[in-house]
Design a protein around this motif. Sequence first.
Motif, mmCIF file in Angstrom:
data_model
loop_
_atom_site.group_PDB
_atom_site.id
_atom_site.type_symbol
_atom_site.label_atom_id
_atom_site.label_comp_id
_atom_site.label_asym_id
_atom_site.label_seq_id
_atom_site.Cartn_x
_atom_site.Cartn_y
_atom_site.Cartn_z
ATOM 1 N N GLU A 33 76.976 14.194 77.789
ATOM 2 C CA GLU A 33 76.296 14.212 79.091
ATOM 3 C C GLU A 33 77.288 14.288 80.242
ATOM 4 O O GLU A 33 78.416 13.842 80.136
ATOM 5 N N GLY A 34 76.823 14.818 81.364
ATOM 6 C CA GLY A 34 77.635 14.867 82.565
ATOM 7 C C GLY A 34 78.443 16.147 82.655
ATOM 8 O O GLY A 34 78.315 17.060 81.837
ATOM 9 N N PRO A 35 79.311 16.226 83.646
ATOM 10 C CA PRO A 35 80.139 17.423 83.838
ATOM 11 C C PRO A 35 81.057 17.662 82.631
ATOM 12 O O PRO A 35 81.455 16.720 81.940
ATOM 13 N N ALA A 36 81.399 18.919 82.416
ATOM 14 C CA ALA A 36 82.213 19.298 81.262
ATOM 15 C C ALA A 36 83.528 18.522 81.192
ATOM 16 O O ALA A 36 83.952 18.119 80.104
ATOM 17 N N ALA A 37 84.178 18.307 82.320
ATOM 18 C CA ALA A 37 85.456 17.578 82.315
ATOM 19 C C ALA A 37 85.272 16.154 81.803
ATOM 20 O O ALA A 37 86.124 15.641 81.068
ATOM 21 N N LEU A 38 84.166 15.521 82.161
ATOM 22 C CA LEU A 38 83.912 14.164 81.681
ATOM 23 C C LEU A 38 83.466 14.177 80.223
ATOM 24 O O LEU A 38 83.779 13.255 79.471
ATOM 25 N N GLN A 39 82.749 15.208 79.813
ATOM 26 C CA GLN A 39 82.382 15.329 78.401
ATOM 27 C C GLN A 39 83.632 15.443 77.538
ATOM 28 O O GLN A 39 83.692 14.880 76.451
ATOM 29 N N GLU A 40 84.617 16.180 78.029
ATOM 30 C CA GLU A 40 85.872 16.328 77.291
ATOM 31 C C GLU A 40 86.538 14.965 77.120
ATOM 32 O O GLU A 40 87.023 14.633 76.034
ATOM 33 N N ILE A 41 86.558 14.165 78.170
ATOM 34 C CA ILE A 41 87.111 12.810 78.079
ATOM 35 C C ILE A 41 86.315 12.007 77.061
ATOM 36 O O ILE A 41 86.878 11.321 76.210
ATOM 37 N N GLY A 42 84.991 12.097 77.134
ATOM 38 C CA GLY A 42 84.136 11.391 76.189
ATOM 39 C C GLY A 42 84.406 11.808 74.756
ATOM 40 O O GLY A 42 84.475 10.965 73.854
ATOM 41 N N MET A 43 84.585 13.115 74.530
ATOM 42 C CA MET A 43 84.866 13.598 73.174
ATOM 43 C C MET A 43 86.213 13.077 72.669
ATOM 44 O O MET A 43 86.345 12.709 71.503
ATOM 45 N N GLN A 44 87.200 13.031 73.551
ATOM 46 C CA GLN A 44 88.519 12.530 73.157
ATOM 47 C C GLN A 44 88.446 11.060 72.751
ATOM 48 O O GLN A 44 88.993 10.661 71.723
ATOM 49 N N VAL A 45 87.771 10.256 73.559
ATOM 50 C CA VAL A 45 87.657 8.825 73.253
ATOM 51 C C VAL A 45 86.830 8.622 71.989
ATOM 52 O O VAL A 45 87.186 7.799 71.129
ATOM 53 N N LEU A 46 85.745 9.370 71.832
ATOM 54 C CA LEU A 46 84.921 9.266 70.637
ATOM 55 C C LEU A 46 85.718 9.663 69.396
ATOM 56 O O LEU A 46 85.625 9.003 68.351
ATOM 57 N N HIS A 47 86.508 10.713 69.494
ATOM 58 C CA HIS A 47 87.339 11.143 68.362
ATOM 59 C C HIS A 47 88.341 10.053 67.984
ATOM 60 O O HIS A 47 88.501 9.722 66.802
ATOM 61 N N THR A 48 88.995 9.487 68.985
ATOM 62 C CA THR A 48 89.955 8.407 68.728
ATOM 63 C C THR A 48 89.255 7.212 68.097
ATOM 64 O O THR A 48 89.763 6.607 67.147
ATOM 65 N N SER A 49 88.088 6.877 68.604
ATOM 66 C CA SER A 49 87.328 5.751 68.067
ATOM 67 C C SER A 49 86.931 5.994 66.618
ATOM 68 O O SER A 49 87.055 5.100 65.765
ATOM 69 N N SER A 50 86.479 7.201 66.334
ATOM 70 C CA SER A 50 86.087 7.539 64.959
ATOM 71 C C SER A 50 87.290 7.486 64.023
ATOM 72 O O SER A 50 87.192 6.956 62.911
ATOM 73 N N SER A 51 88.414 8.006 64.469
ATOM 74 C CA SER A 51 89.631 7.967 63.652
ATOM 75 C C SER A 51 90.073 6.534 63.381
ATOM 76 O O SER A 51 90.438 6.193 62.252
ATOM 77 N N THR A 52 90.029 5.711 64.399
ATOM 78 C CA THR A 52 90.390 4.302 64.233
ATOM 79 C C THR A 52 89.438 3.619 63.261
ATOM 80 O O THR A 52 89.867 2.842 62.397
ATOM 81 N N SER A 53 88.164 3.919 63.367
ATOM 82 C CA SER A 53 87.167 3.317 62.473
ATOM 83 C C SER A 53 87.407 3.715 61.023
ATOM 84 O O SER A 53 87.322 2.877 60.121
ATOM 85 N N VAL A 54 87.712 4.974 60.791
ATOM 86 C CA VAL A 54 87.976 5.442 59.430
ATOM 87 C C VAL A 54 89.246 4.800 58.885
ATOM 88 O O VAL A 54 89.289 4.393 57.713
ATOM 89 N N THR A 55 90.264 4.666 59.709
ATOM 90 C CA THR A 55 91.508 4.009 59.281
ATOM 91 C C THR A 55 91.251 2.559 58.905
ATOM 92 O O THR A 55 91.733 2.081 57.865
ATOM 93 N N LYS A 56 90.469 1.859 59.732
ATOM 94 C CA LYS A 56 90.152 0.456 59.430
ATOM 95 C C LYS A 56 89.286 0.346 58.174
ATOM 96 O O LYS A 56 89.459 -0.581 57.381
ATOM 97 N N LEU A 57 88.376 1.280 57.983
ATOM 98 C CA LEU A 57 87.542 1.287 56.780
ATOM 99 C C LEU A 57 88.408 1.494 55.538
ATOM 100 O O LEU A 57 88.240 0.796 54.532
ATOM 101 N N SER A 58 89.334 2.405 55.620
ATOM 102 C CA SER A 58 90.233 2.676 54.492
ATOM 103 C C SER A 58 91.081 1.449 54.162
ATOM 104 O O SER A 58 91.245 1.085 52.987
ATOM 105 N N ALA A 59 91.610 0.803 55.190
ATOM 106 C CA ALA A 59 92.432 -0.400 54.979
ATOM 107 C C ALA A 59 91.590 -1.529 54.381
ATOM 108 O O ALA A 59 92.056 -2.249 53.484
ATOM 109 N N ALA A 60 90.360 -1.677 54.857
ATOM 110 C CA ALA A 60 89.483 -2.734 54.330
ATOM 111 C C ALA A 60 89.124 -2.456 52.878
ATOM 112 O O ALA A 60 89.105 -3.375 52.048
ATOM 113 N N ALA A 61 88.864 -1.199 52.546
ATOM 114 C CA ALA A 61 88.542 -0.837 51.162
ATOM 115 C C ALA A 61 89.737 -1.107 50.251
ATOM 116 O O ALA A 61 89.571 -1.604 49.124
#
Length: 189
Positions: free
Chosen positions: A115-143
Motif C-alpha cells: 500500500e501507499g506510494p511506490a517508494a514506500l512500498q519498496e521500503i516495506g518490501m525490503q523490511v518484509l524480506h529482511t523480517s522473513s529471512s530472519t524468521s527462517v534463520t531463527k526457525l532453522s536454528a530452533a529446529a
Amino acid sequence: IHNTGPTAGRKGRFGRPKVAAAAAAPGVDEDAQQEATVALMQKLPMLLTQFQSEPHVVAPLLAIPRLLRVELFSLRGQSDAYRALLQQIDGLLHRHSLQELMSEAAATLAFASKEGPAALQEIGMQVLHTSSSTSVTKLSAAAAAVARLKPSQLSEGVADLAQNPADAPDALLSLLTSLRRCHALMAAG
C-alpha cells in the motif's frame, strides 16, 4: 497536469493542501485522518518504545500504521522515519511470542509492502524480506536445537508443551514460536 478531483484546490484545517487518501475508509473524515497521521508519525515510535516490554499493550498499537495515510511520510520527506518505524515493528515481531502481536506486526509489514506510494512500498518490501529471512534463520536454528535433544527430552518436552508449556525445553518453545512467527508472516501475505 492539474488535479481536478474532489480535493483540487481545497485546503486542510492547517492551510495545507489536502492529500487524497489512498484507501480512505467510508465515513472517515479526511482532515481528521491527516491530522492523526501527522501526529502519529512522531508519537507512534515513542509509544512502541515505551511499551515494548508489554506485548499485550503494544500489539494493538502495531495495527495503527494500516490506518494512517502513509503517503504523508513520502510527501513530507519522512521516508527514513517510515523505514525506522517498520524496522521497529519487525524488531517487536522477533522479540515477542504473543500470537496477537506477531499477527499484527506481520499484517502491518505485509500492508507496507503493498500500500501507499511506490517508494514506500519498496521500503516495506525490503523490511518484509529482511523480517522473513530472519524468521527462517531463527526457525532453522530452533529446529537444529530440537534435533540435538535426547529422545527422552523430546518426548517429555512435547508432553510439557501440551500440559504446561512453561516446563517445556527452551528449544521446543523456540521452535514453536518460530513456527508461529513464520505462519503469521505467510498468512499476512
